[in-house]
Design a protein around this motif. Structure first.
Motif, PDB file in Angstrom:
ATOM      1  N   ARG A   3      12.061-102.955  -7.005  1.00  0.00           N
ATOM      2  CA  ARG A   3      12.240-102.016  -8.090  1.00  0.00           C
ATOM      3  C   ARG A   3      11.272-102.299  -9.227  1.00  0.00           C
ATOM      4  NH1 ARG A   3      17.336-103.495  -6.551  1.00  0.00           N
ATOM      5  NH2 ARG A   3      17.500-104.927  -8.308  1.00  0.00           N
ATOM      6  N   ALA A   4      11.078-101.283 -10.085  1.00  0.00           N
ATOM      7  CA  ALA A   4      10.115-101.415 -11.179  1.00  0.00           C
ATOM      8  C   ALA A   4      10.478-102.570 -12.103  1.00  0.00           C
ATOM      9  CB  ALA A   4      10.053-100.105 -11.971  1.00  0.00           C
ATOM     10  N   GLU A   5      11.791-102.719 -12.386  1.00  0.00           N
ATOM     11  CA  GLU A   5      12.176-103.811 -13.282  1.00  0.00           C
ATOM     12  C   GLU A   5      11.921-105.163 -12.629  1.00  0.00           C
ATOM     13  OE1 GLU A   5      16.047-102.178 -11.413  1.00  0.00           O
ATOM     14  OE2 GLU A   5      14.104-101.443 -12.143  1.00  0.00           O
ATOM     15  N   GLY A   6      12.062-105.224 -11.304  1.00  0.00           N
ATOM     16  CA  GLY A   6      11.759-106.469 -10.601  1.00  0.00           C
ATOM     17  C   GLY A   6      10.293-106.806 -10.686  1.00  0.00           C
ATOM     18  N   LYS A   7       9.428-105.794 -10.562  1.00  0.00           N
ATOM     19  CA  LYS A   7       7.993-106.038 -10.681  1.00  0.00           C
ATOM     20  C   LYS A   7       7.628-106.502 -12.089  1.00  0.00           C
ATOM     21  CE  LYS A   7       6.415-102.932  -7.023  1.00  0.00           C
ATOM     22  NZ  LYS A   7       5.570-101.774  -6.675  1.00  0.00           N
ATOM     23  N   ALA A   8       8.248-105.897 -13.083  1.00  0.00           N
ATOM     24  CA  ALA A   8       7.972-106.310 -14.459  1.00  0.00           C
ATOM     25  C   ALA A   8       8.390-107.760 -14.669  1.00  0.00           C
ATOM     26  CB  ALA A   8       8.716-105.402 -15.433  1.00  0.00           C
ATOM     27  N   GLU A   9       9.530-108.138 -14.098  1.00  0.00           N
ATOM     28  CA  GLU A   9       9.982-109.520 -14.204  1.00  0.00           C
ATOM     29  C   GLU A   9       8.987-110.461 -13.515  1.00  0.00           C
ATOM     30  OE1 GLU A   9      13.583-112.367 -12.540  1.00  0.00           O
ATOM     31  OE2 GLU A   9      13.714-110.183 -12.330  1.00  0.00           O
ATOM     32  N   GLY A  10       8.504-110.052 -12.363  1.00  0.00           N
ATOM     33  CA  GLY A  10       7.533-110.872 -11.653  1.00  0.00           C
ATOM     34  C   GLY A  10       6.251-111.049 -12.438  1.00  0.00           C
ATOM     35  N   LYS A  11       5.807-110.012 -13.115  1.00  0.00           N
ATOM     36  CA  LYS A  11       4.590-110.107 -13.929  1.00  0.00           C
ATOM     37  C   LYS A  11       4.790-111.081 -15.084  1.00  0.00           C
ATOM     38  CE  LYS A  11       2.671-106.114 -14.931  1.00  0.00           C
ATOM     39  NZ  LYS A  11       2.577-104.693 -15.311  1.00  0.00           N
ATOM     40  N   LEU A  12       5.977-111.020 -15.716  1.00  0.00           N
ATOM     41  CA  LEU A  12       6.251-111.953 -16.818  1.00  0.00           C
ATOM     42  C   LEU A  12       6.301-113.397 -16.321  1.00  0.00           C
ATOM     43  CD1 LEU A  12       8.934-110.347 -19.176  1.00  0.00           C
ATOM     44  CD2 LEU A  12       6.665-111.209 -19.790  1.00  0.00           C
ATOM     45  N   ILE A  13       6.922-113.620 -15.170  1.00  0.00           N
ATOM     46  CA  ILE A  13       6.992-114.971 -14.606  1.00  0.00           C
ATOM     47  C   ILE A  13       5.599-115.516 -14.351  1.00  0.00           C
ATOM     48  CG2 ILE A  13       7.647-116.284 -12.543  1.00  0.00           C
ATOM     49  CD1 ILE A  13      10.148-114.507 -12.366  1.00  0.00           C
ATOM     50  N   ALA A  14       4.741-114.684 -13.758  1.00  0.00           N
ATOM     51  CA  ALA A  14       3.381-115.117 -13.449  1.00  0.00           C
ATOM     52  C   ALA A  14       2.604-115.428 -14.714  1.00  0.00           C
ATOM     53  CB  ALA A  14       2.674-114.036 -12.636  1.00  0.00           C
ATOM     54  N   LEU A  15       2.683-114.553 -15.711  1.00  0.00           N
ATOM     55  CA  LEU A  15       1.932-114.755 -16.951  1.00  0.00           C
ATOM     56  C   LEU A  15       2.467-115.961 -17.717  1.00  0.00           C
ATOM     57  CD1 LEU A  15      -0.291-113.810 -18.782  1.00  0.00           C
ATOM     58  CD2 LEU A  15       1.270-112.125 -19.774  1.00  0.00           C
ATOM     59  N   ARG A  16       3.776-116.149 -17.705  1.00  0.00           N
ATOM     60  CA  ARG A  16       4.378-117.301 -18.386  1.00  0.00           C
ATOM     61  C   ARG A  16       3.893-118.612 -17.744  1.00  0.00           C
ATOM     62  NH1 ARG A  16       9.625-115.800 -17.851  1.00  0.00           N
ATOM     63  NH2 ARG A  16       9.421-114.493 -19.700  1.00  0.00           N
ATOM     64  N   ALA A  17       3.855-118.640 -16.415  1.00  0.00           N
ATOM     65  CA  ALA A  17       3.376-119.840 -15.715  1.00  0.00           C
ATOM     66  C   ALA A  17       1.909-120.089 -15.994  1.00  0.00           C
ATOM     67  CB  ALA A  17       3.609-119.693 -14.213  1.00  0.00           C
ATOM     68  N   MET A  18       1.138-119.027 -16.117  1.00  0.00           N
ATOM     69  CA  MET A  18      -0.297-119.158 -16.355  1.00  0.00           C
ATOM     70  C   MET A  18      -0.562-119.743 -17.741  1.00  0.00           C
ATOM     71  SD  MET A  18      -2.966-116.238 -15.297  1.00  0.00           S
ATOM     72  CE  MET A  18      -2.480-115.119 -16.588  1.00  0.00           C
ATOM     73  N   VAL A  19       0.165-119.260 -18.751  1.00  0.00           N
ATOM     74  CA  VAL A  19       0.002-119.780 -20.114  1.00  0.00           C
ATOM     75  C   VAL A  19       0.428-121.245 -20.166  1.00  0.00           C
ATOM     76  CG1 VAL A  19       0.831-119.601 -22.487  1.00  0.00           C
ATOM     77  CG2 VAL A  19       0.265-117.523 -21.206  1.00  0.00           C
ATOM     78  N   ASP A  20       1.566-121.556 -19.556  1.00  0.00           N
ATOM     79  CA  ASP A  20       2.071-122.927 -19.552  1.00  0.00           C
ATOM     80  C   ASP A  20       1.056-123.879 -18.907  1.00  0.00           C
ATOM     81  OD1 ASP A  20       4.743-124.719 -19.720  1.00  0.00           O
ATOM     82  OD2 ASP A  20       3.700-125.138 -17.841  1.00  0.00           O
ATOM     83  N   THR A  21       0.512-123.507 -17.752  1.00  0.00           N
ATOM     84  CA  THR A  21      -0.444-124.362 -17.043  1.00  0.00           C
ATOM     85  C   THR A  21      -1.724-124.549 -17.838  1.00  0.00           C
ATOM     86  OG1 THR A  21       0.437-123.589 -14.923  1.00  0.00           O
ATOM     87  CG2 THR A  21      -1.702-124.679 -14.881  1.00  0.00           C
ATOM     88  N   LEU A  22      -2.222-123.467 -18.413  1.00  0.00           N
ATOM     89  CA  LEU A  22      -3.459-123.550 -19.190  1.00  0.00           C
ATOM     90  C   LEU A  22      -3.297-124.467 -20.398  1.00  0.00           C
ATOM     91  CD1 LEU A  22      -6.334-122.630 -19.903  1.00  0.00           C
ATOM     92  CD2 LEU A  22      -5.313-120.665 -21.077  1.00  0.00           C
ATOM     93  N   LEU A  23      -2.212-124.288 -21.151  1.00  0.00           N
ATOM     94  CA  LEU A  23      -2.022-125.086 -22.367  1.00  0.00           C
ATOM     95  C   LEU A  23      -1.781-126.565 -22.041  1.00  0.00           C
ATOM     96  CD1 LEU A  23       0.080-122.705 -24.656  1.00  0.00           C
ATOM     97  CD2 LEU A  23      -2.409-122.964 -24.465  1.00  0.00           C
ATOM     98  N   ARG A  24      -1.072-126.836 -20.958  1.00  0.00           N
ATOM     99  CA  ARG A  24      -0.872-128.232 -20.561  1.00  0.00           C
ATOM    100  C   ARG A  24      -2.192-128.889 -20.188  1.00  0.00           C
ATOM    101  NH1 ARG A  24       4.463-129.774 -19.471  1.00  0.00           N
ATOM    102  NH2 ARG A  24       5.957-128.037 -19.479  1.00  0.00           N
ATOM    103  N   SER A  25      -3.061-128.146 -19.503  1.00  0.00           N
ATOM    104  CA  SER A  25      -4.344-128.719 -19.092  1.00  0.00           C
ATOM    105  C   SER A  25      -5.240-129.018 -20.292  1.00  0.00           C
ATOM    106  CB  SER A  25      -5.062-127.780 -18.132  1.00  0.00           C
ATOM    107  OG  SER A  25      -5.556-126.637 -18.814  1.00  0.00           O
TER     108      SER A  25
END
Length: 325
Positions: free
Chosen positions: A260-282
């Motif tokens: 569903r559309a809301e599931g895709k939006a949630e997936g996009k947020l999860i991916a972007l959140r992980a990307m920011v977290d990984t970048l800042l930790r590095s």
């Protein structure tokens, strides 16, 4: 005919950084881990026998382990099981030694250097060929056994590497192998963000290009969509985040069951959140609790902004923009 996977792996292992990672992280020989990159030298892998029959090994590296001590690493890439691989390796080693003599790289009376024959296999079937030449030879009559040839090689069976070991191996090869082997949510939430961060941190353009191209081929093969990795300039690197989000929407085809559309939006947020977290930790090390909370609660627009700032910002304060963490 050369398989496409062979070409991709040859491009990866044309870089001494990745050869060292392979030897130190995926073979029992940990001594290679502390060797300087300047001690790795790729050498000619095409030999001509006495009968002028052209034979090619996939790749040969010479590694200097100490004063006057070199080890030659023969890398053979396989997508299918080769029953007589031990015979092929013995042939390559003999031709290598013969070639060293022809090129006058051995002083008169000097002993031949040691060799590490290594087969990197990424086929679907489990590798069933003998790792020892003795496994494909008939038993010799009494008295002849001491005169029979002997040869072993090391096998890396990529598709059957232990996942827990891959997660604890701190190099980019482990990330690339996980990209092929992991479930879709793990790829989106952990592996792709970590790869993007690795690409951002590497100044060597040739190495980044080889890794990015290989990763994009894996992503396209798994999802049917172009991969998110680019690297030519900082603007394109920043754009990887947006490409990842678009790509994540299509990930359902390989197991990301968020129809569903809301599931895709949630997936996009999860991916972007992980990307920011990984970048800042590095860039800044372990993040304080307030920063982690902001990332966890950030909107899509905020996370996108923090990712772009995180590529060049001098501090966490500069990333979040208002002095708060």
């Amino acid at each position: 005919m050369t398989a496409h996977h062979d070409i991709g792996y040859r491009a990866l292992f044309a870089h001494p950084e990745l050869v060292r990672d392979l030897l130190a992280g995926f073979t029992p020989f940990k001594l290679f881990g502390g060797i300087a990159l300047s001690c790795f030298k790729r050498i000619n892998a095409t030999y001509v026998s006495e009968r002028a029959v052209r034979r090619e090994g996939d790749m040969v590296w010479r590694v200097q382990l100490g004063a006057g001590l070199h080890v030659y690493v023969l890398l053979e890439f396989q997508a299918s099981v080769e029953h007589l691989m031990a015979v092929r390796m013995q042939t390559y080693i003999g031709l290598l030694y013969q070639d060293l003599g022809k090129r006058h790289e051995l002083r008169r009376g000097k002993l031949l250097p040691p060799v590490l024959p290594l087969v990197f296999y990424n086929g679907q079937r489990r590798w069933s060929a003998s790792l020892d030449l003795a496994g494909v030879l008939m038993a010799a009559p009494a008295g002849l056994a001491p005169f029979q040839p002997a040869q072993r090689y090391v096998l890396i069976d990529q598709k059957r590497l232990d996942q827990s070991t891959l997660k604890t191996t701190a190099n980019v090869l482990a990330l690339l192998f996980r990209l092929e082997l992991s479930s879709a949510p793990e790829v989106v939430e952990e592996i792709v963000p970590a790869l993007i961060t690795w690409l951002c941190a590497r100044p060597q353009r040739g190495l980044r290009r080889s890794v990015a191209r290989w990763a994009n081929r894996v992503v396209e093969r798994r999802s049917g969509k172009p991969g998110p990795f680019s690297l030519e300039n900082m603007e394109e690197i920043a754009d990887m985040g947006r490409k990842l989000l678009t790509w994540a929407e299509e990930f359902e085809s390989i197991g990301f069951k968020k129809g569903r559309a809301e599931g895709k939006a949630e997936g996009k947020l999860i991916a972007l959140r992980a990307m920011v977290d990984t970048l800042l930790r590095s860039r800044f090390g372990e993040l304080p609790a307030p920063a982690l909370q902001r990332i966890e609660q950030g909107t899509h627009a905020q996370l996108d902004r923090w990712f772009k700032r995180g590529l060049t910002a001098a501090s966490l304060d500069a990333v979040f923009g208002d002095g708060e963490q």
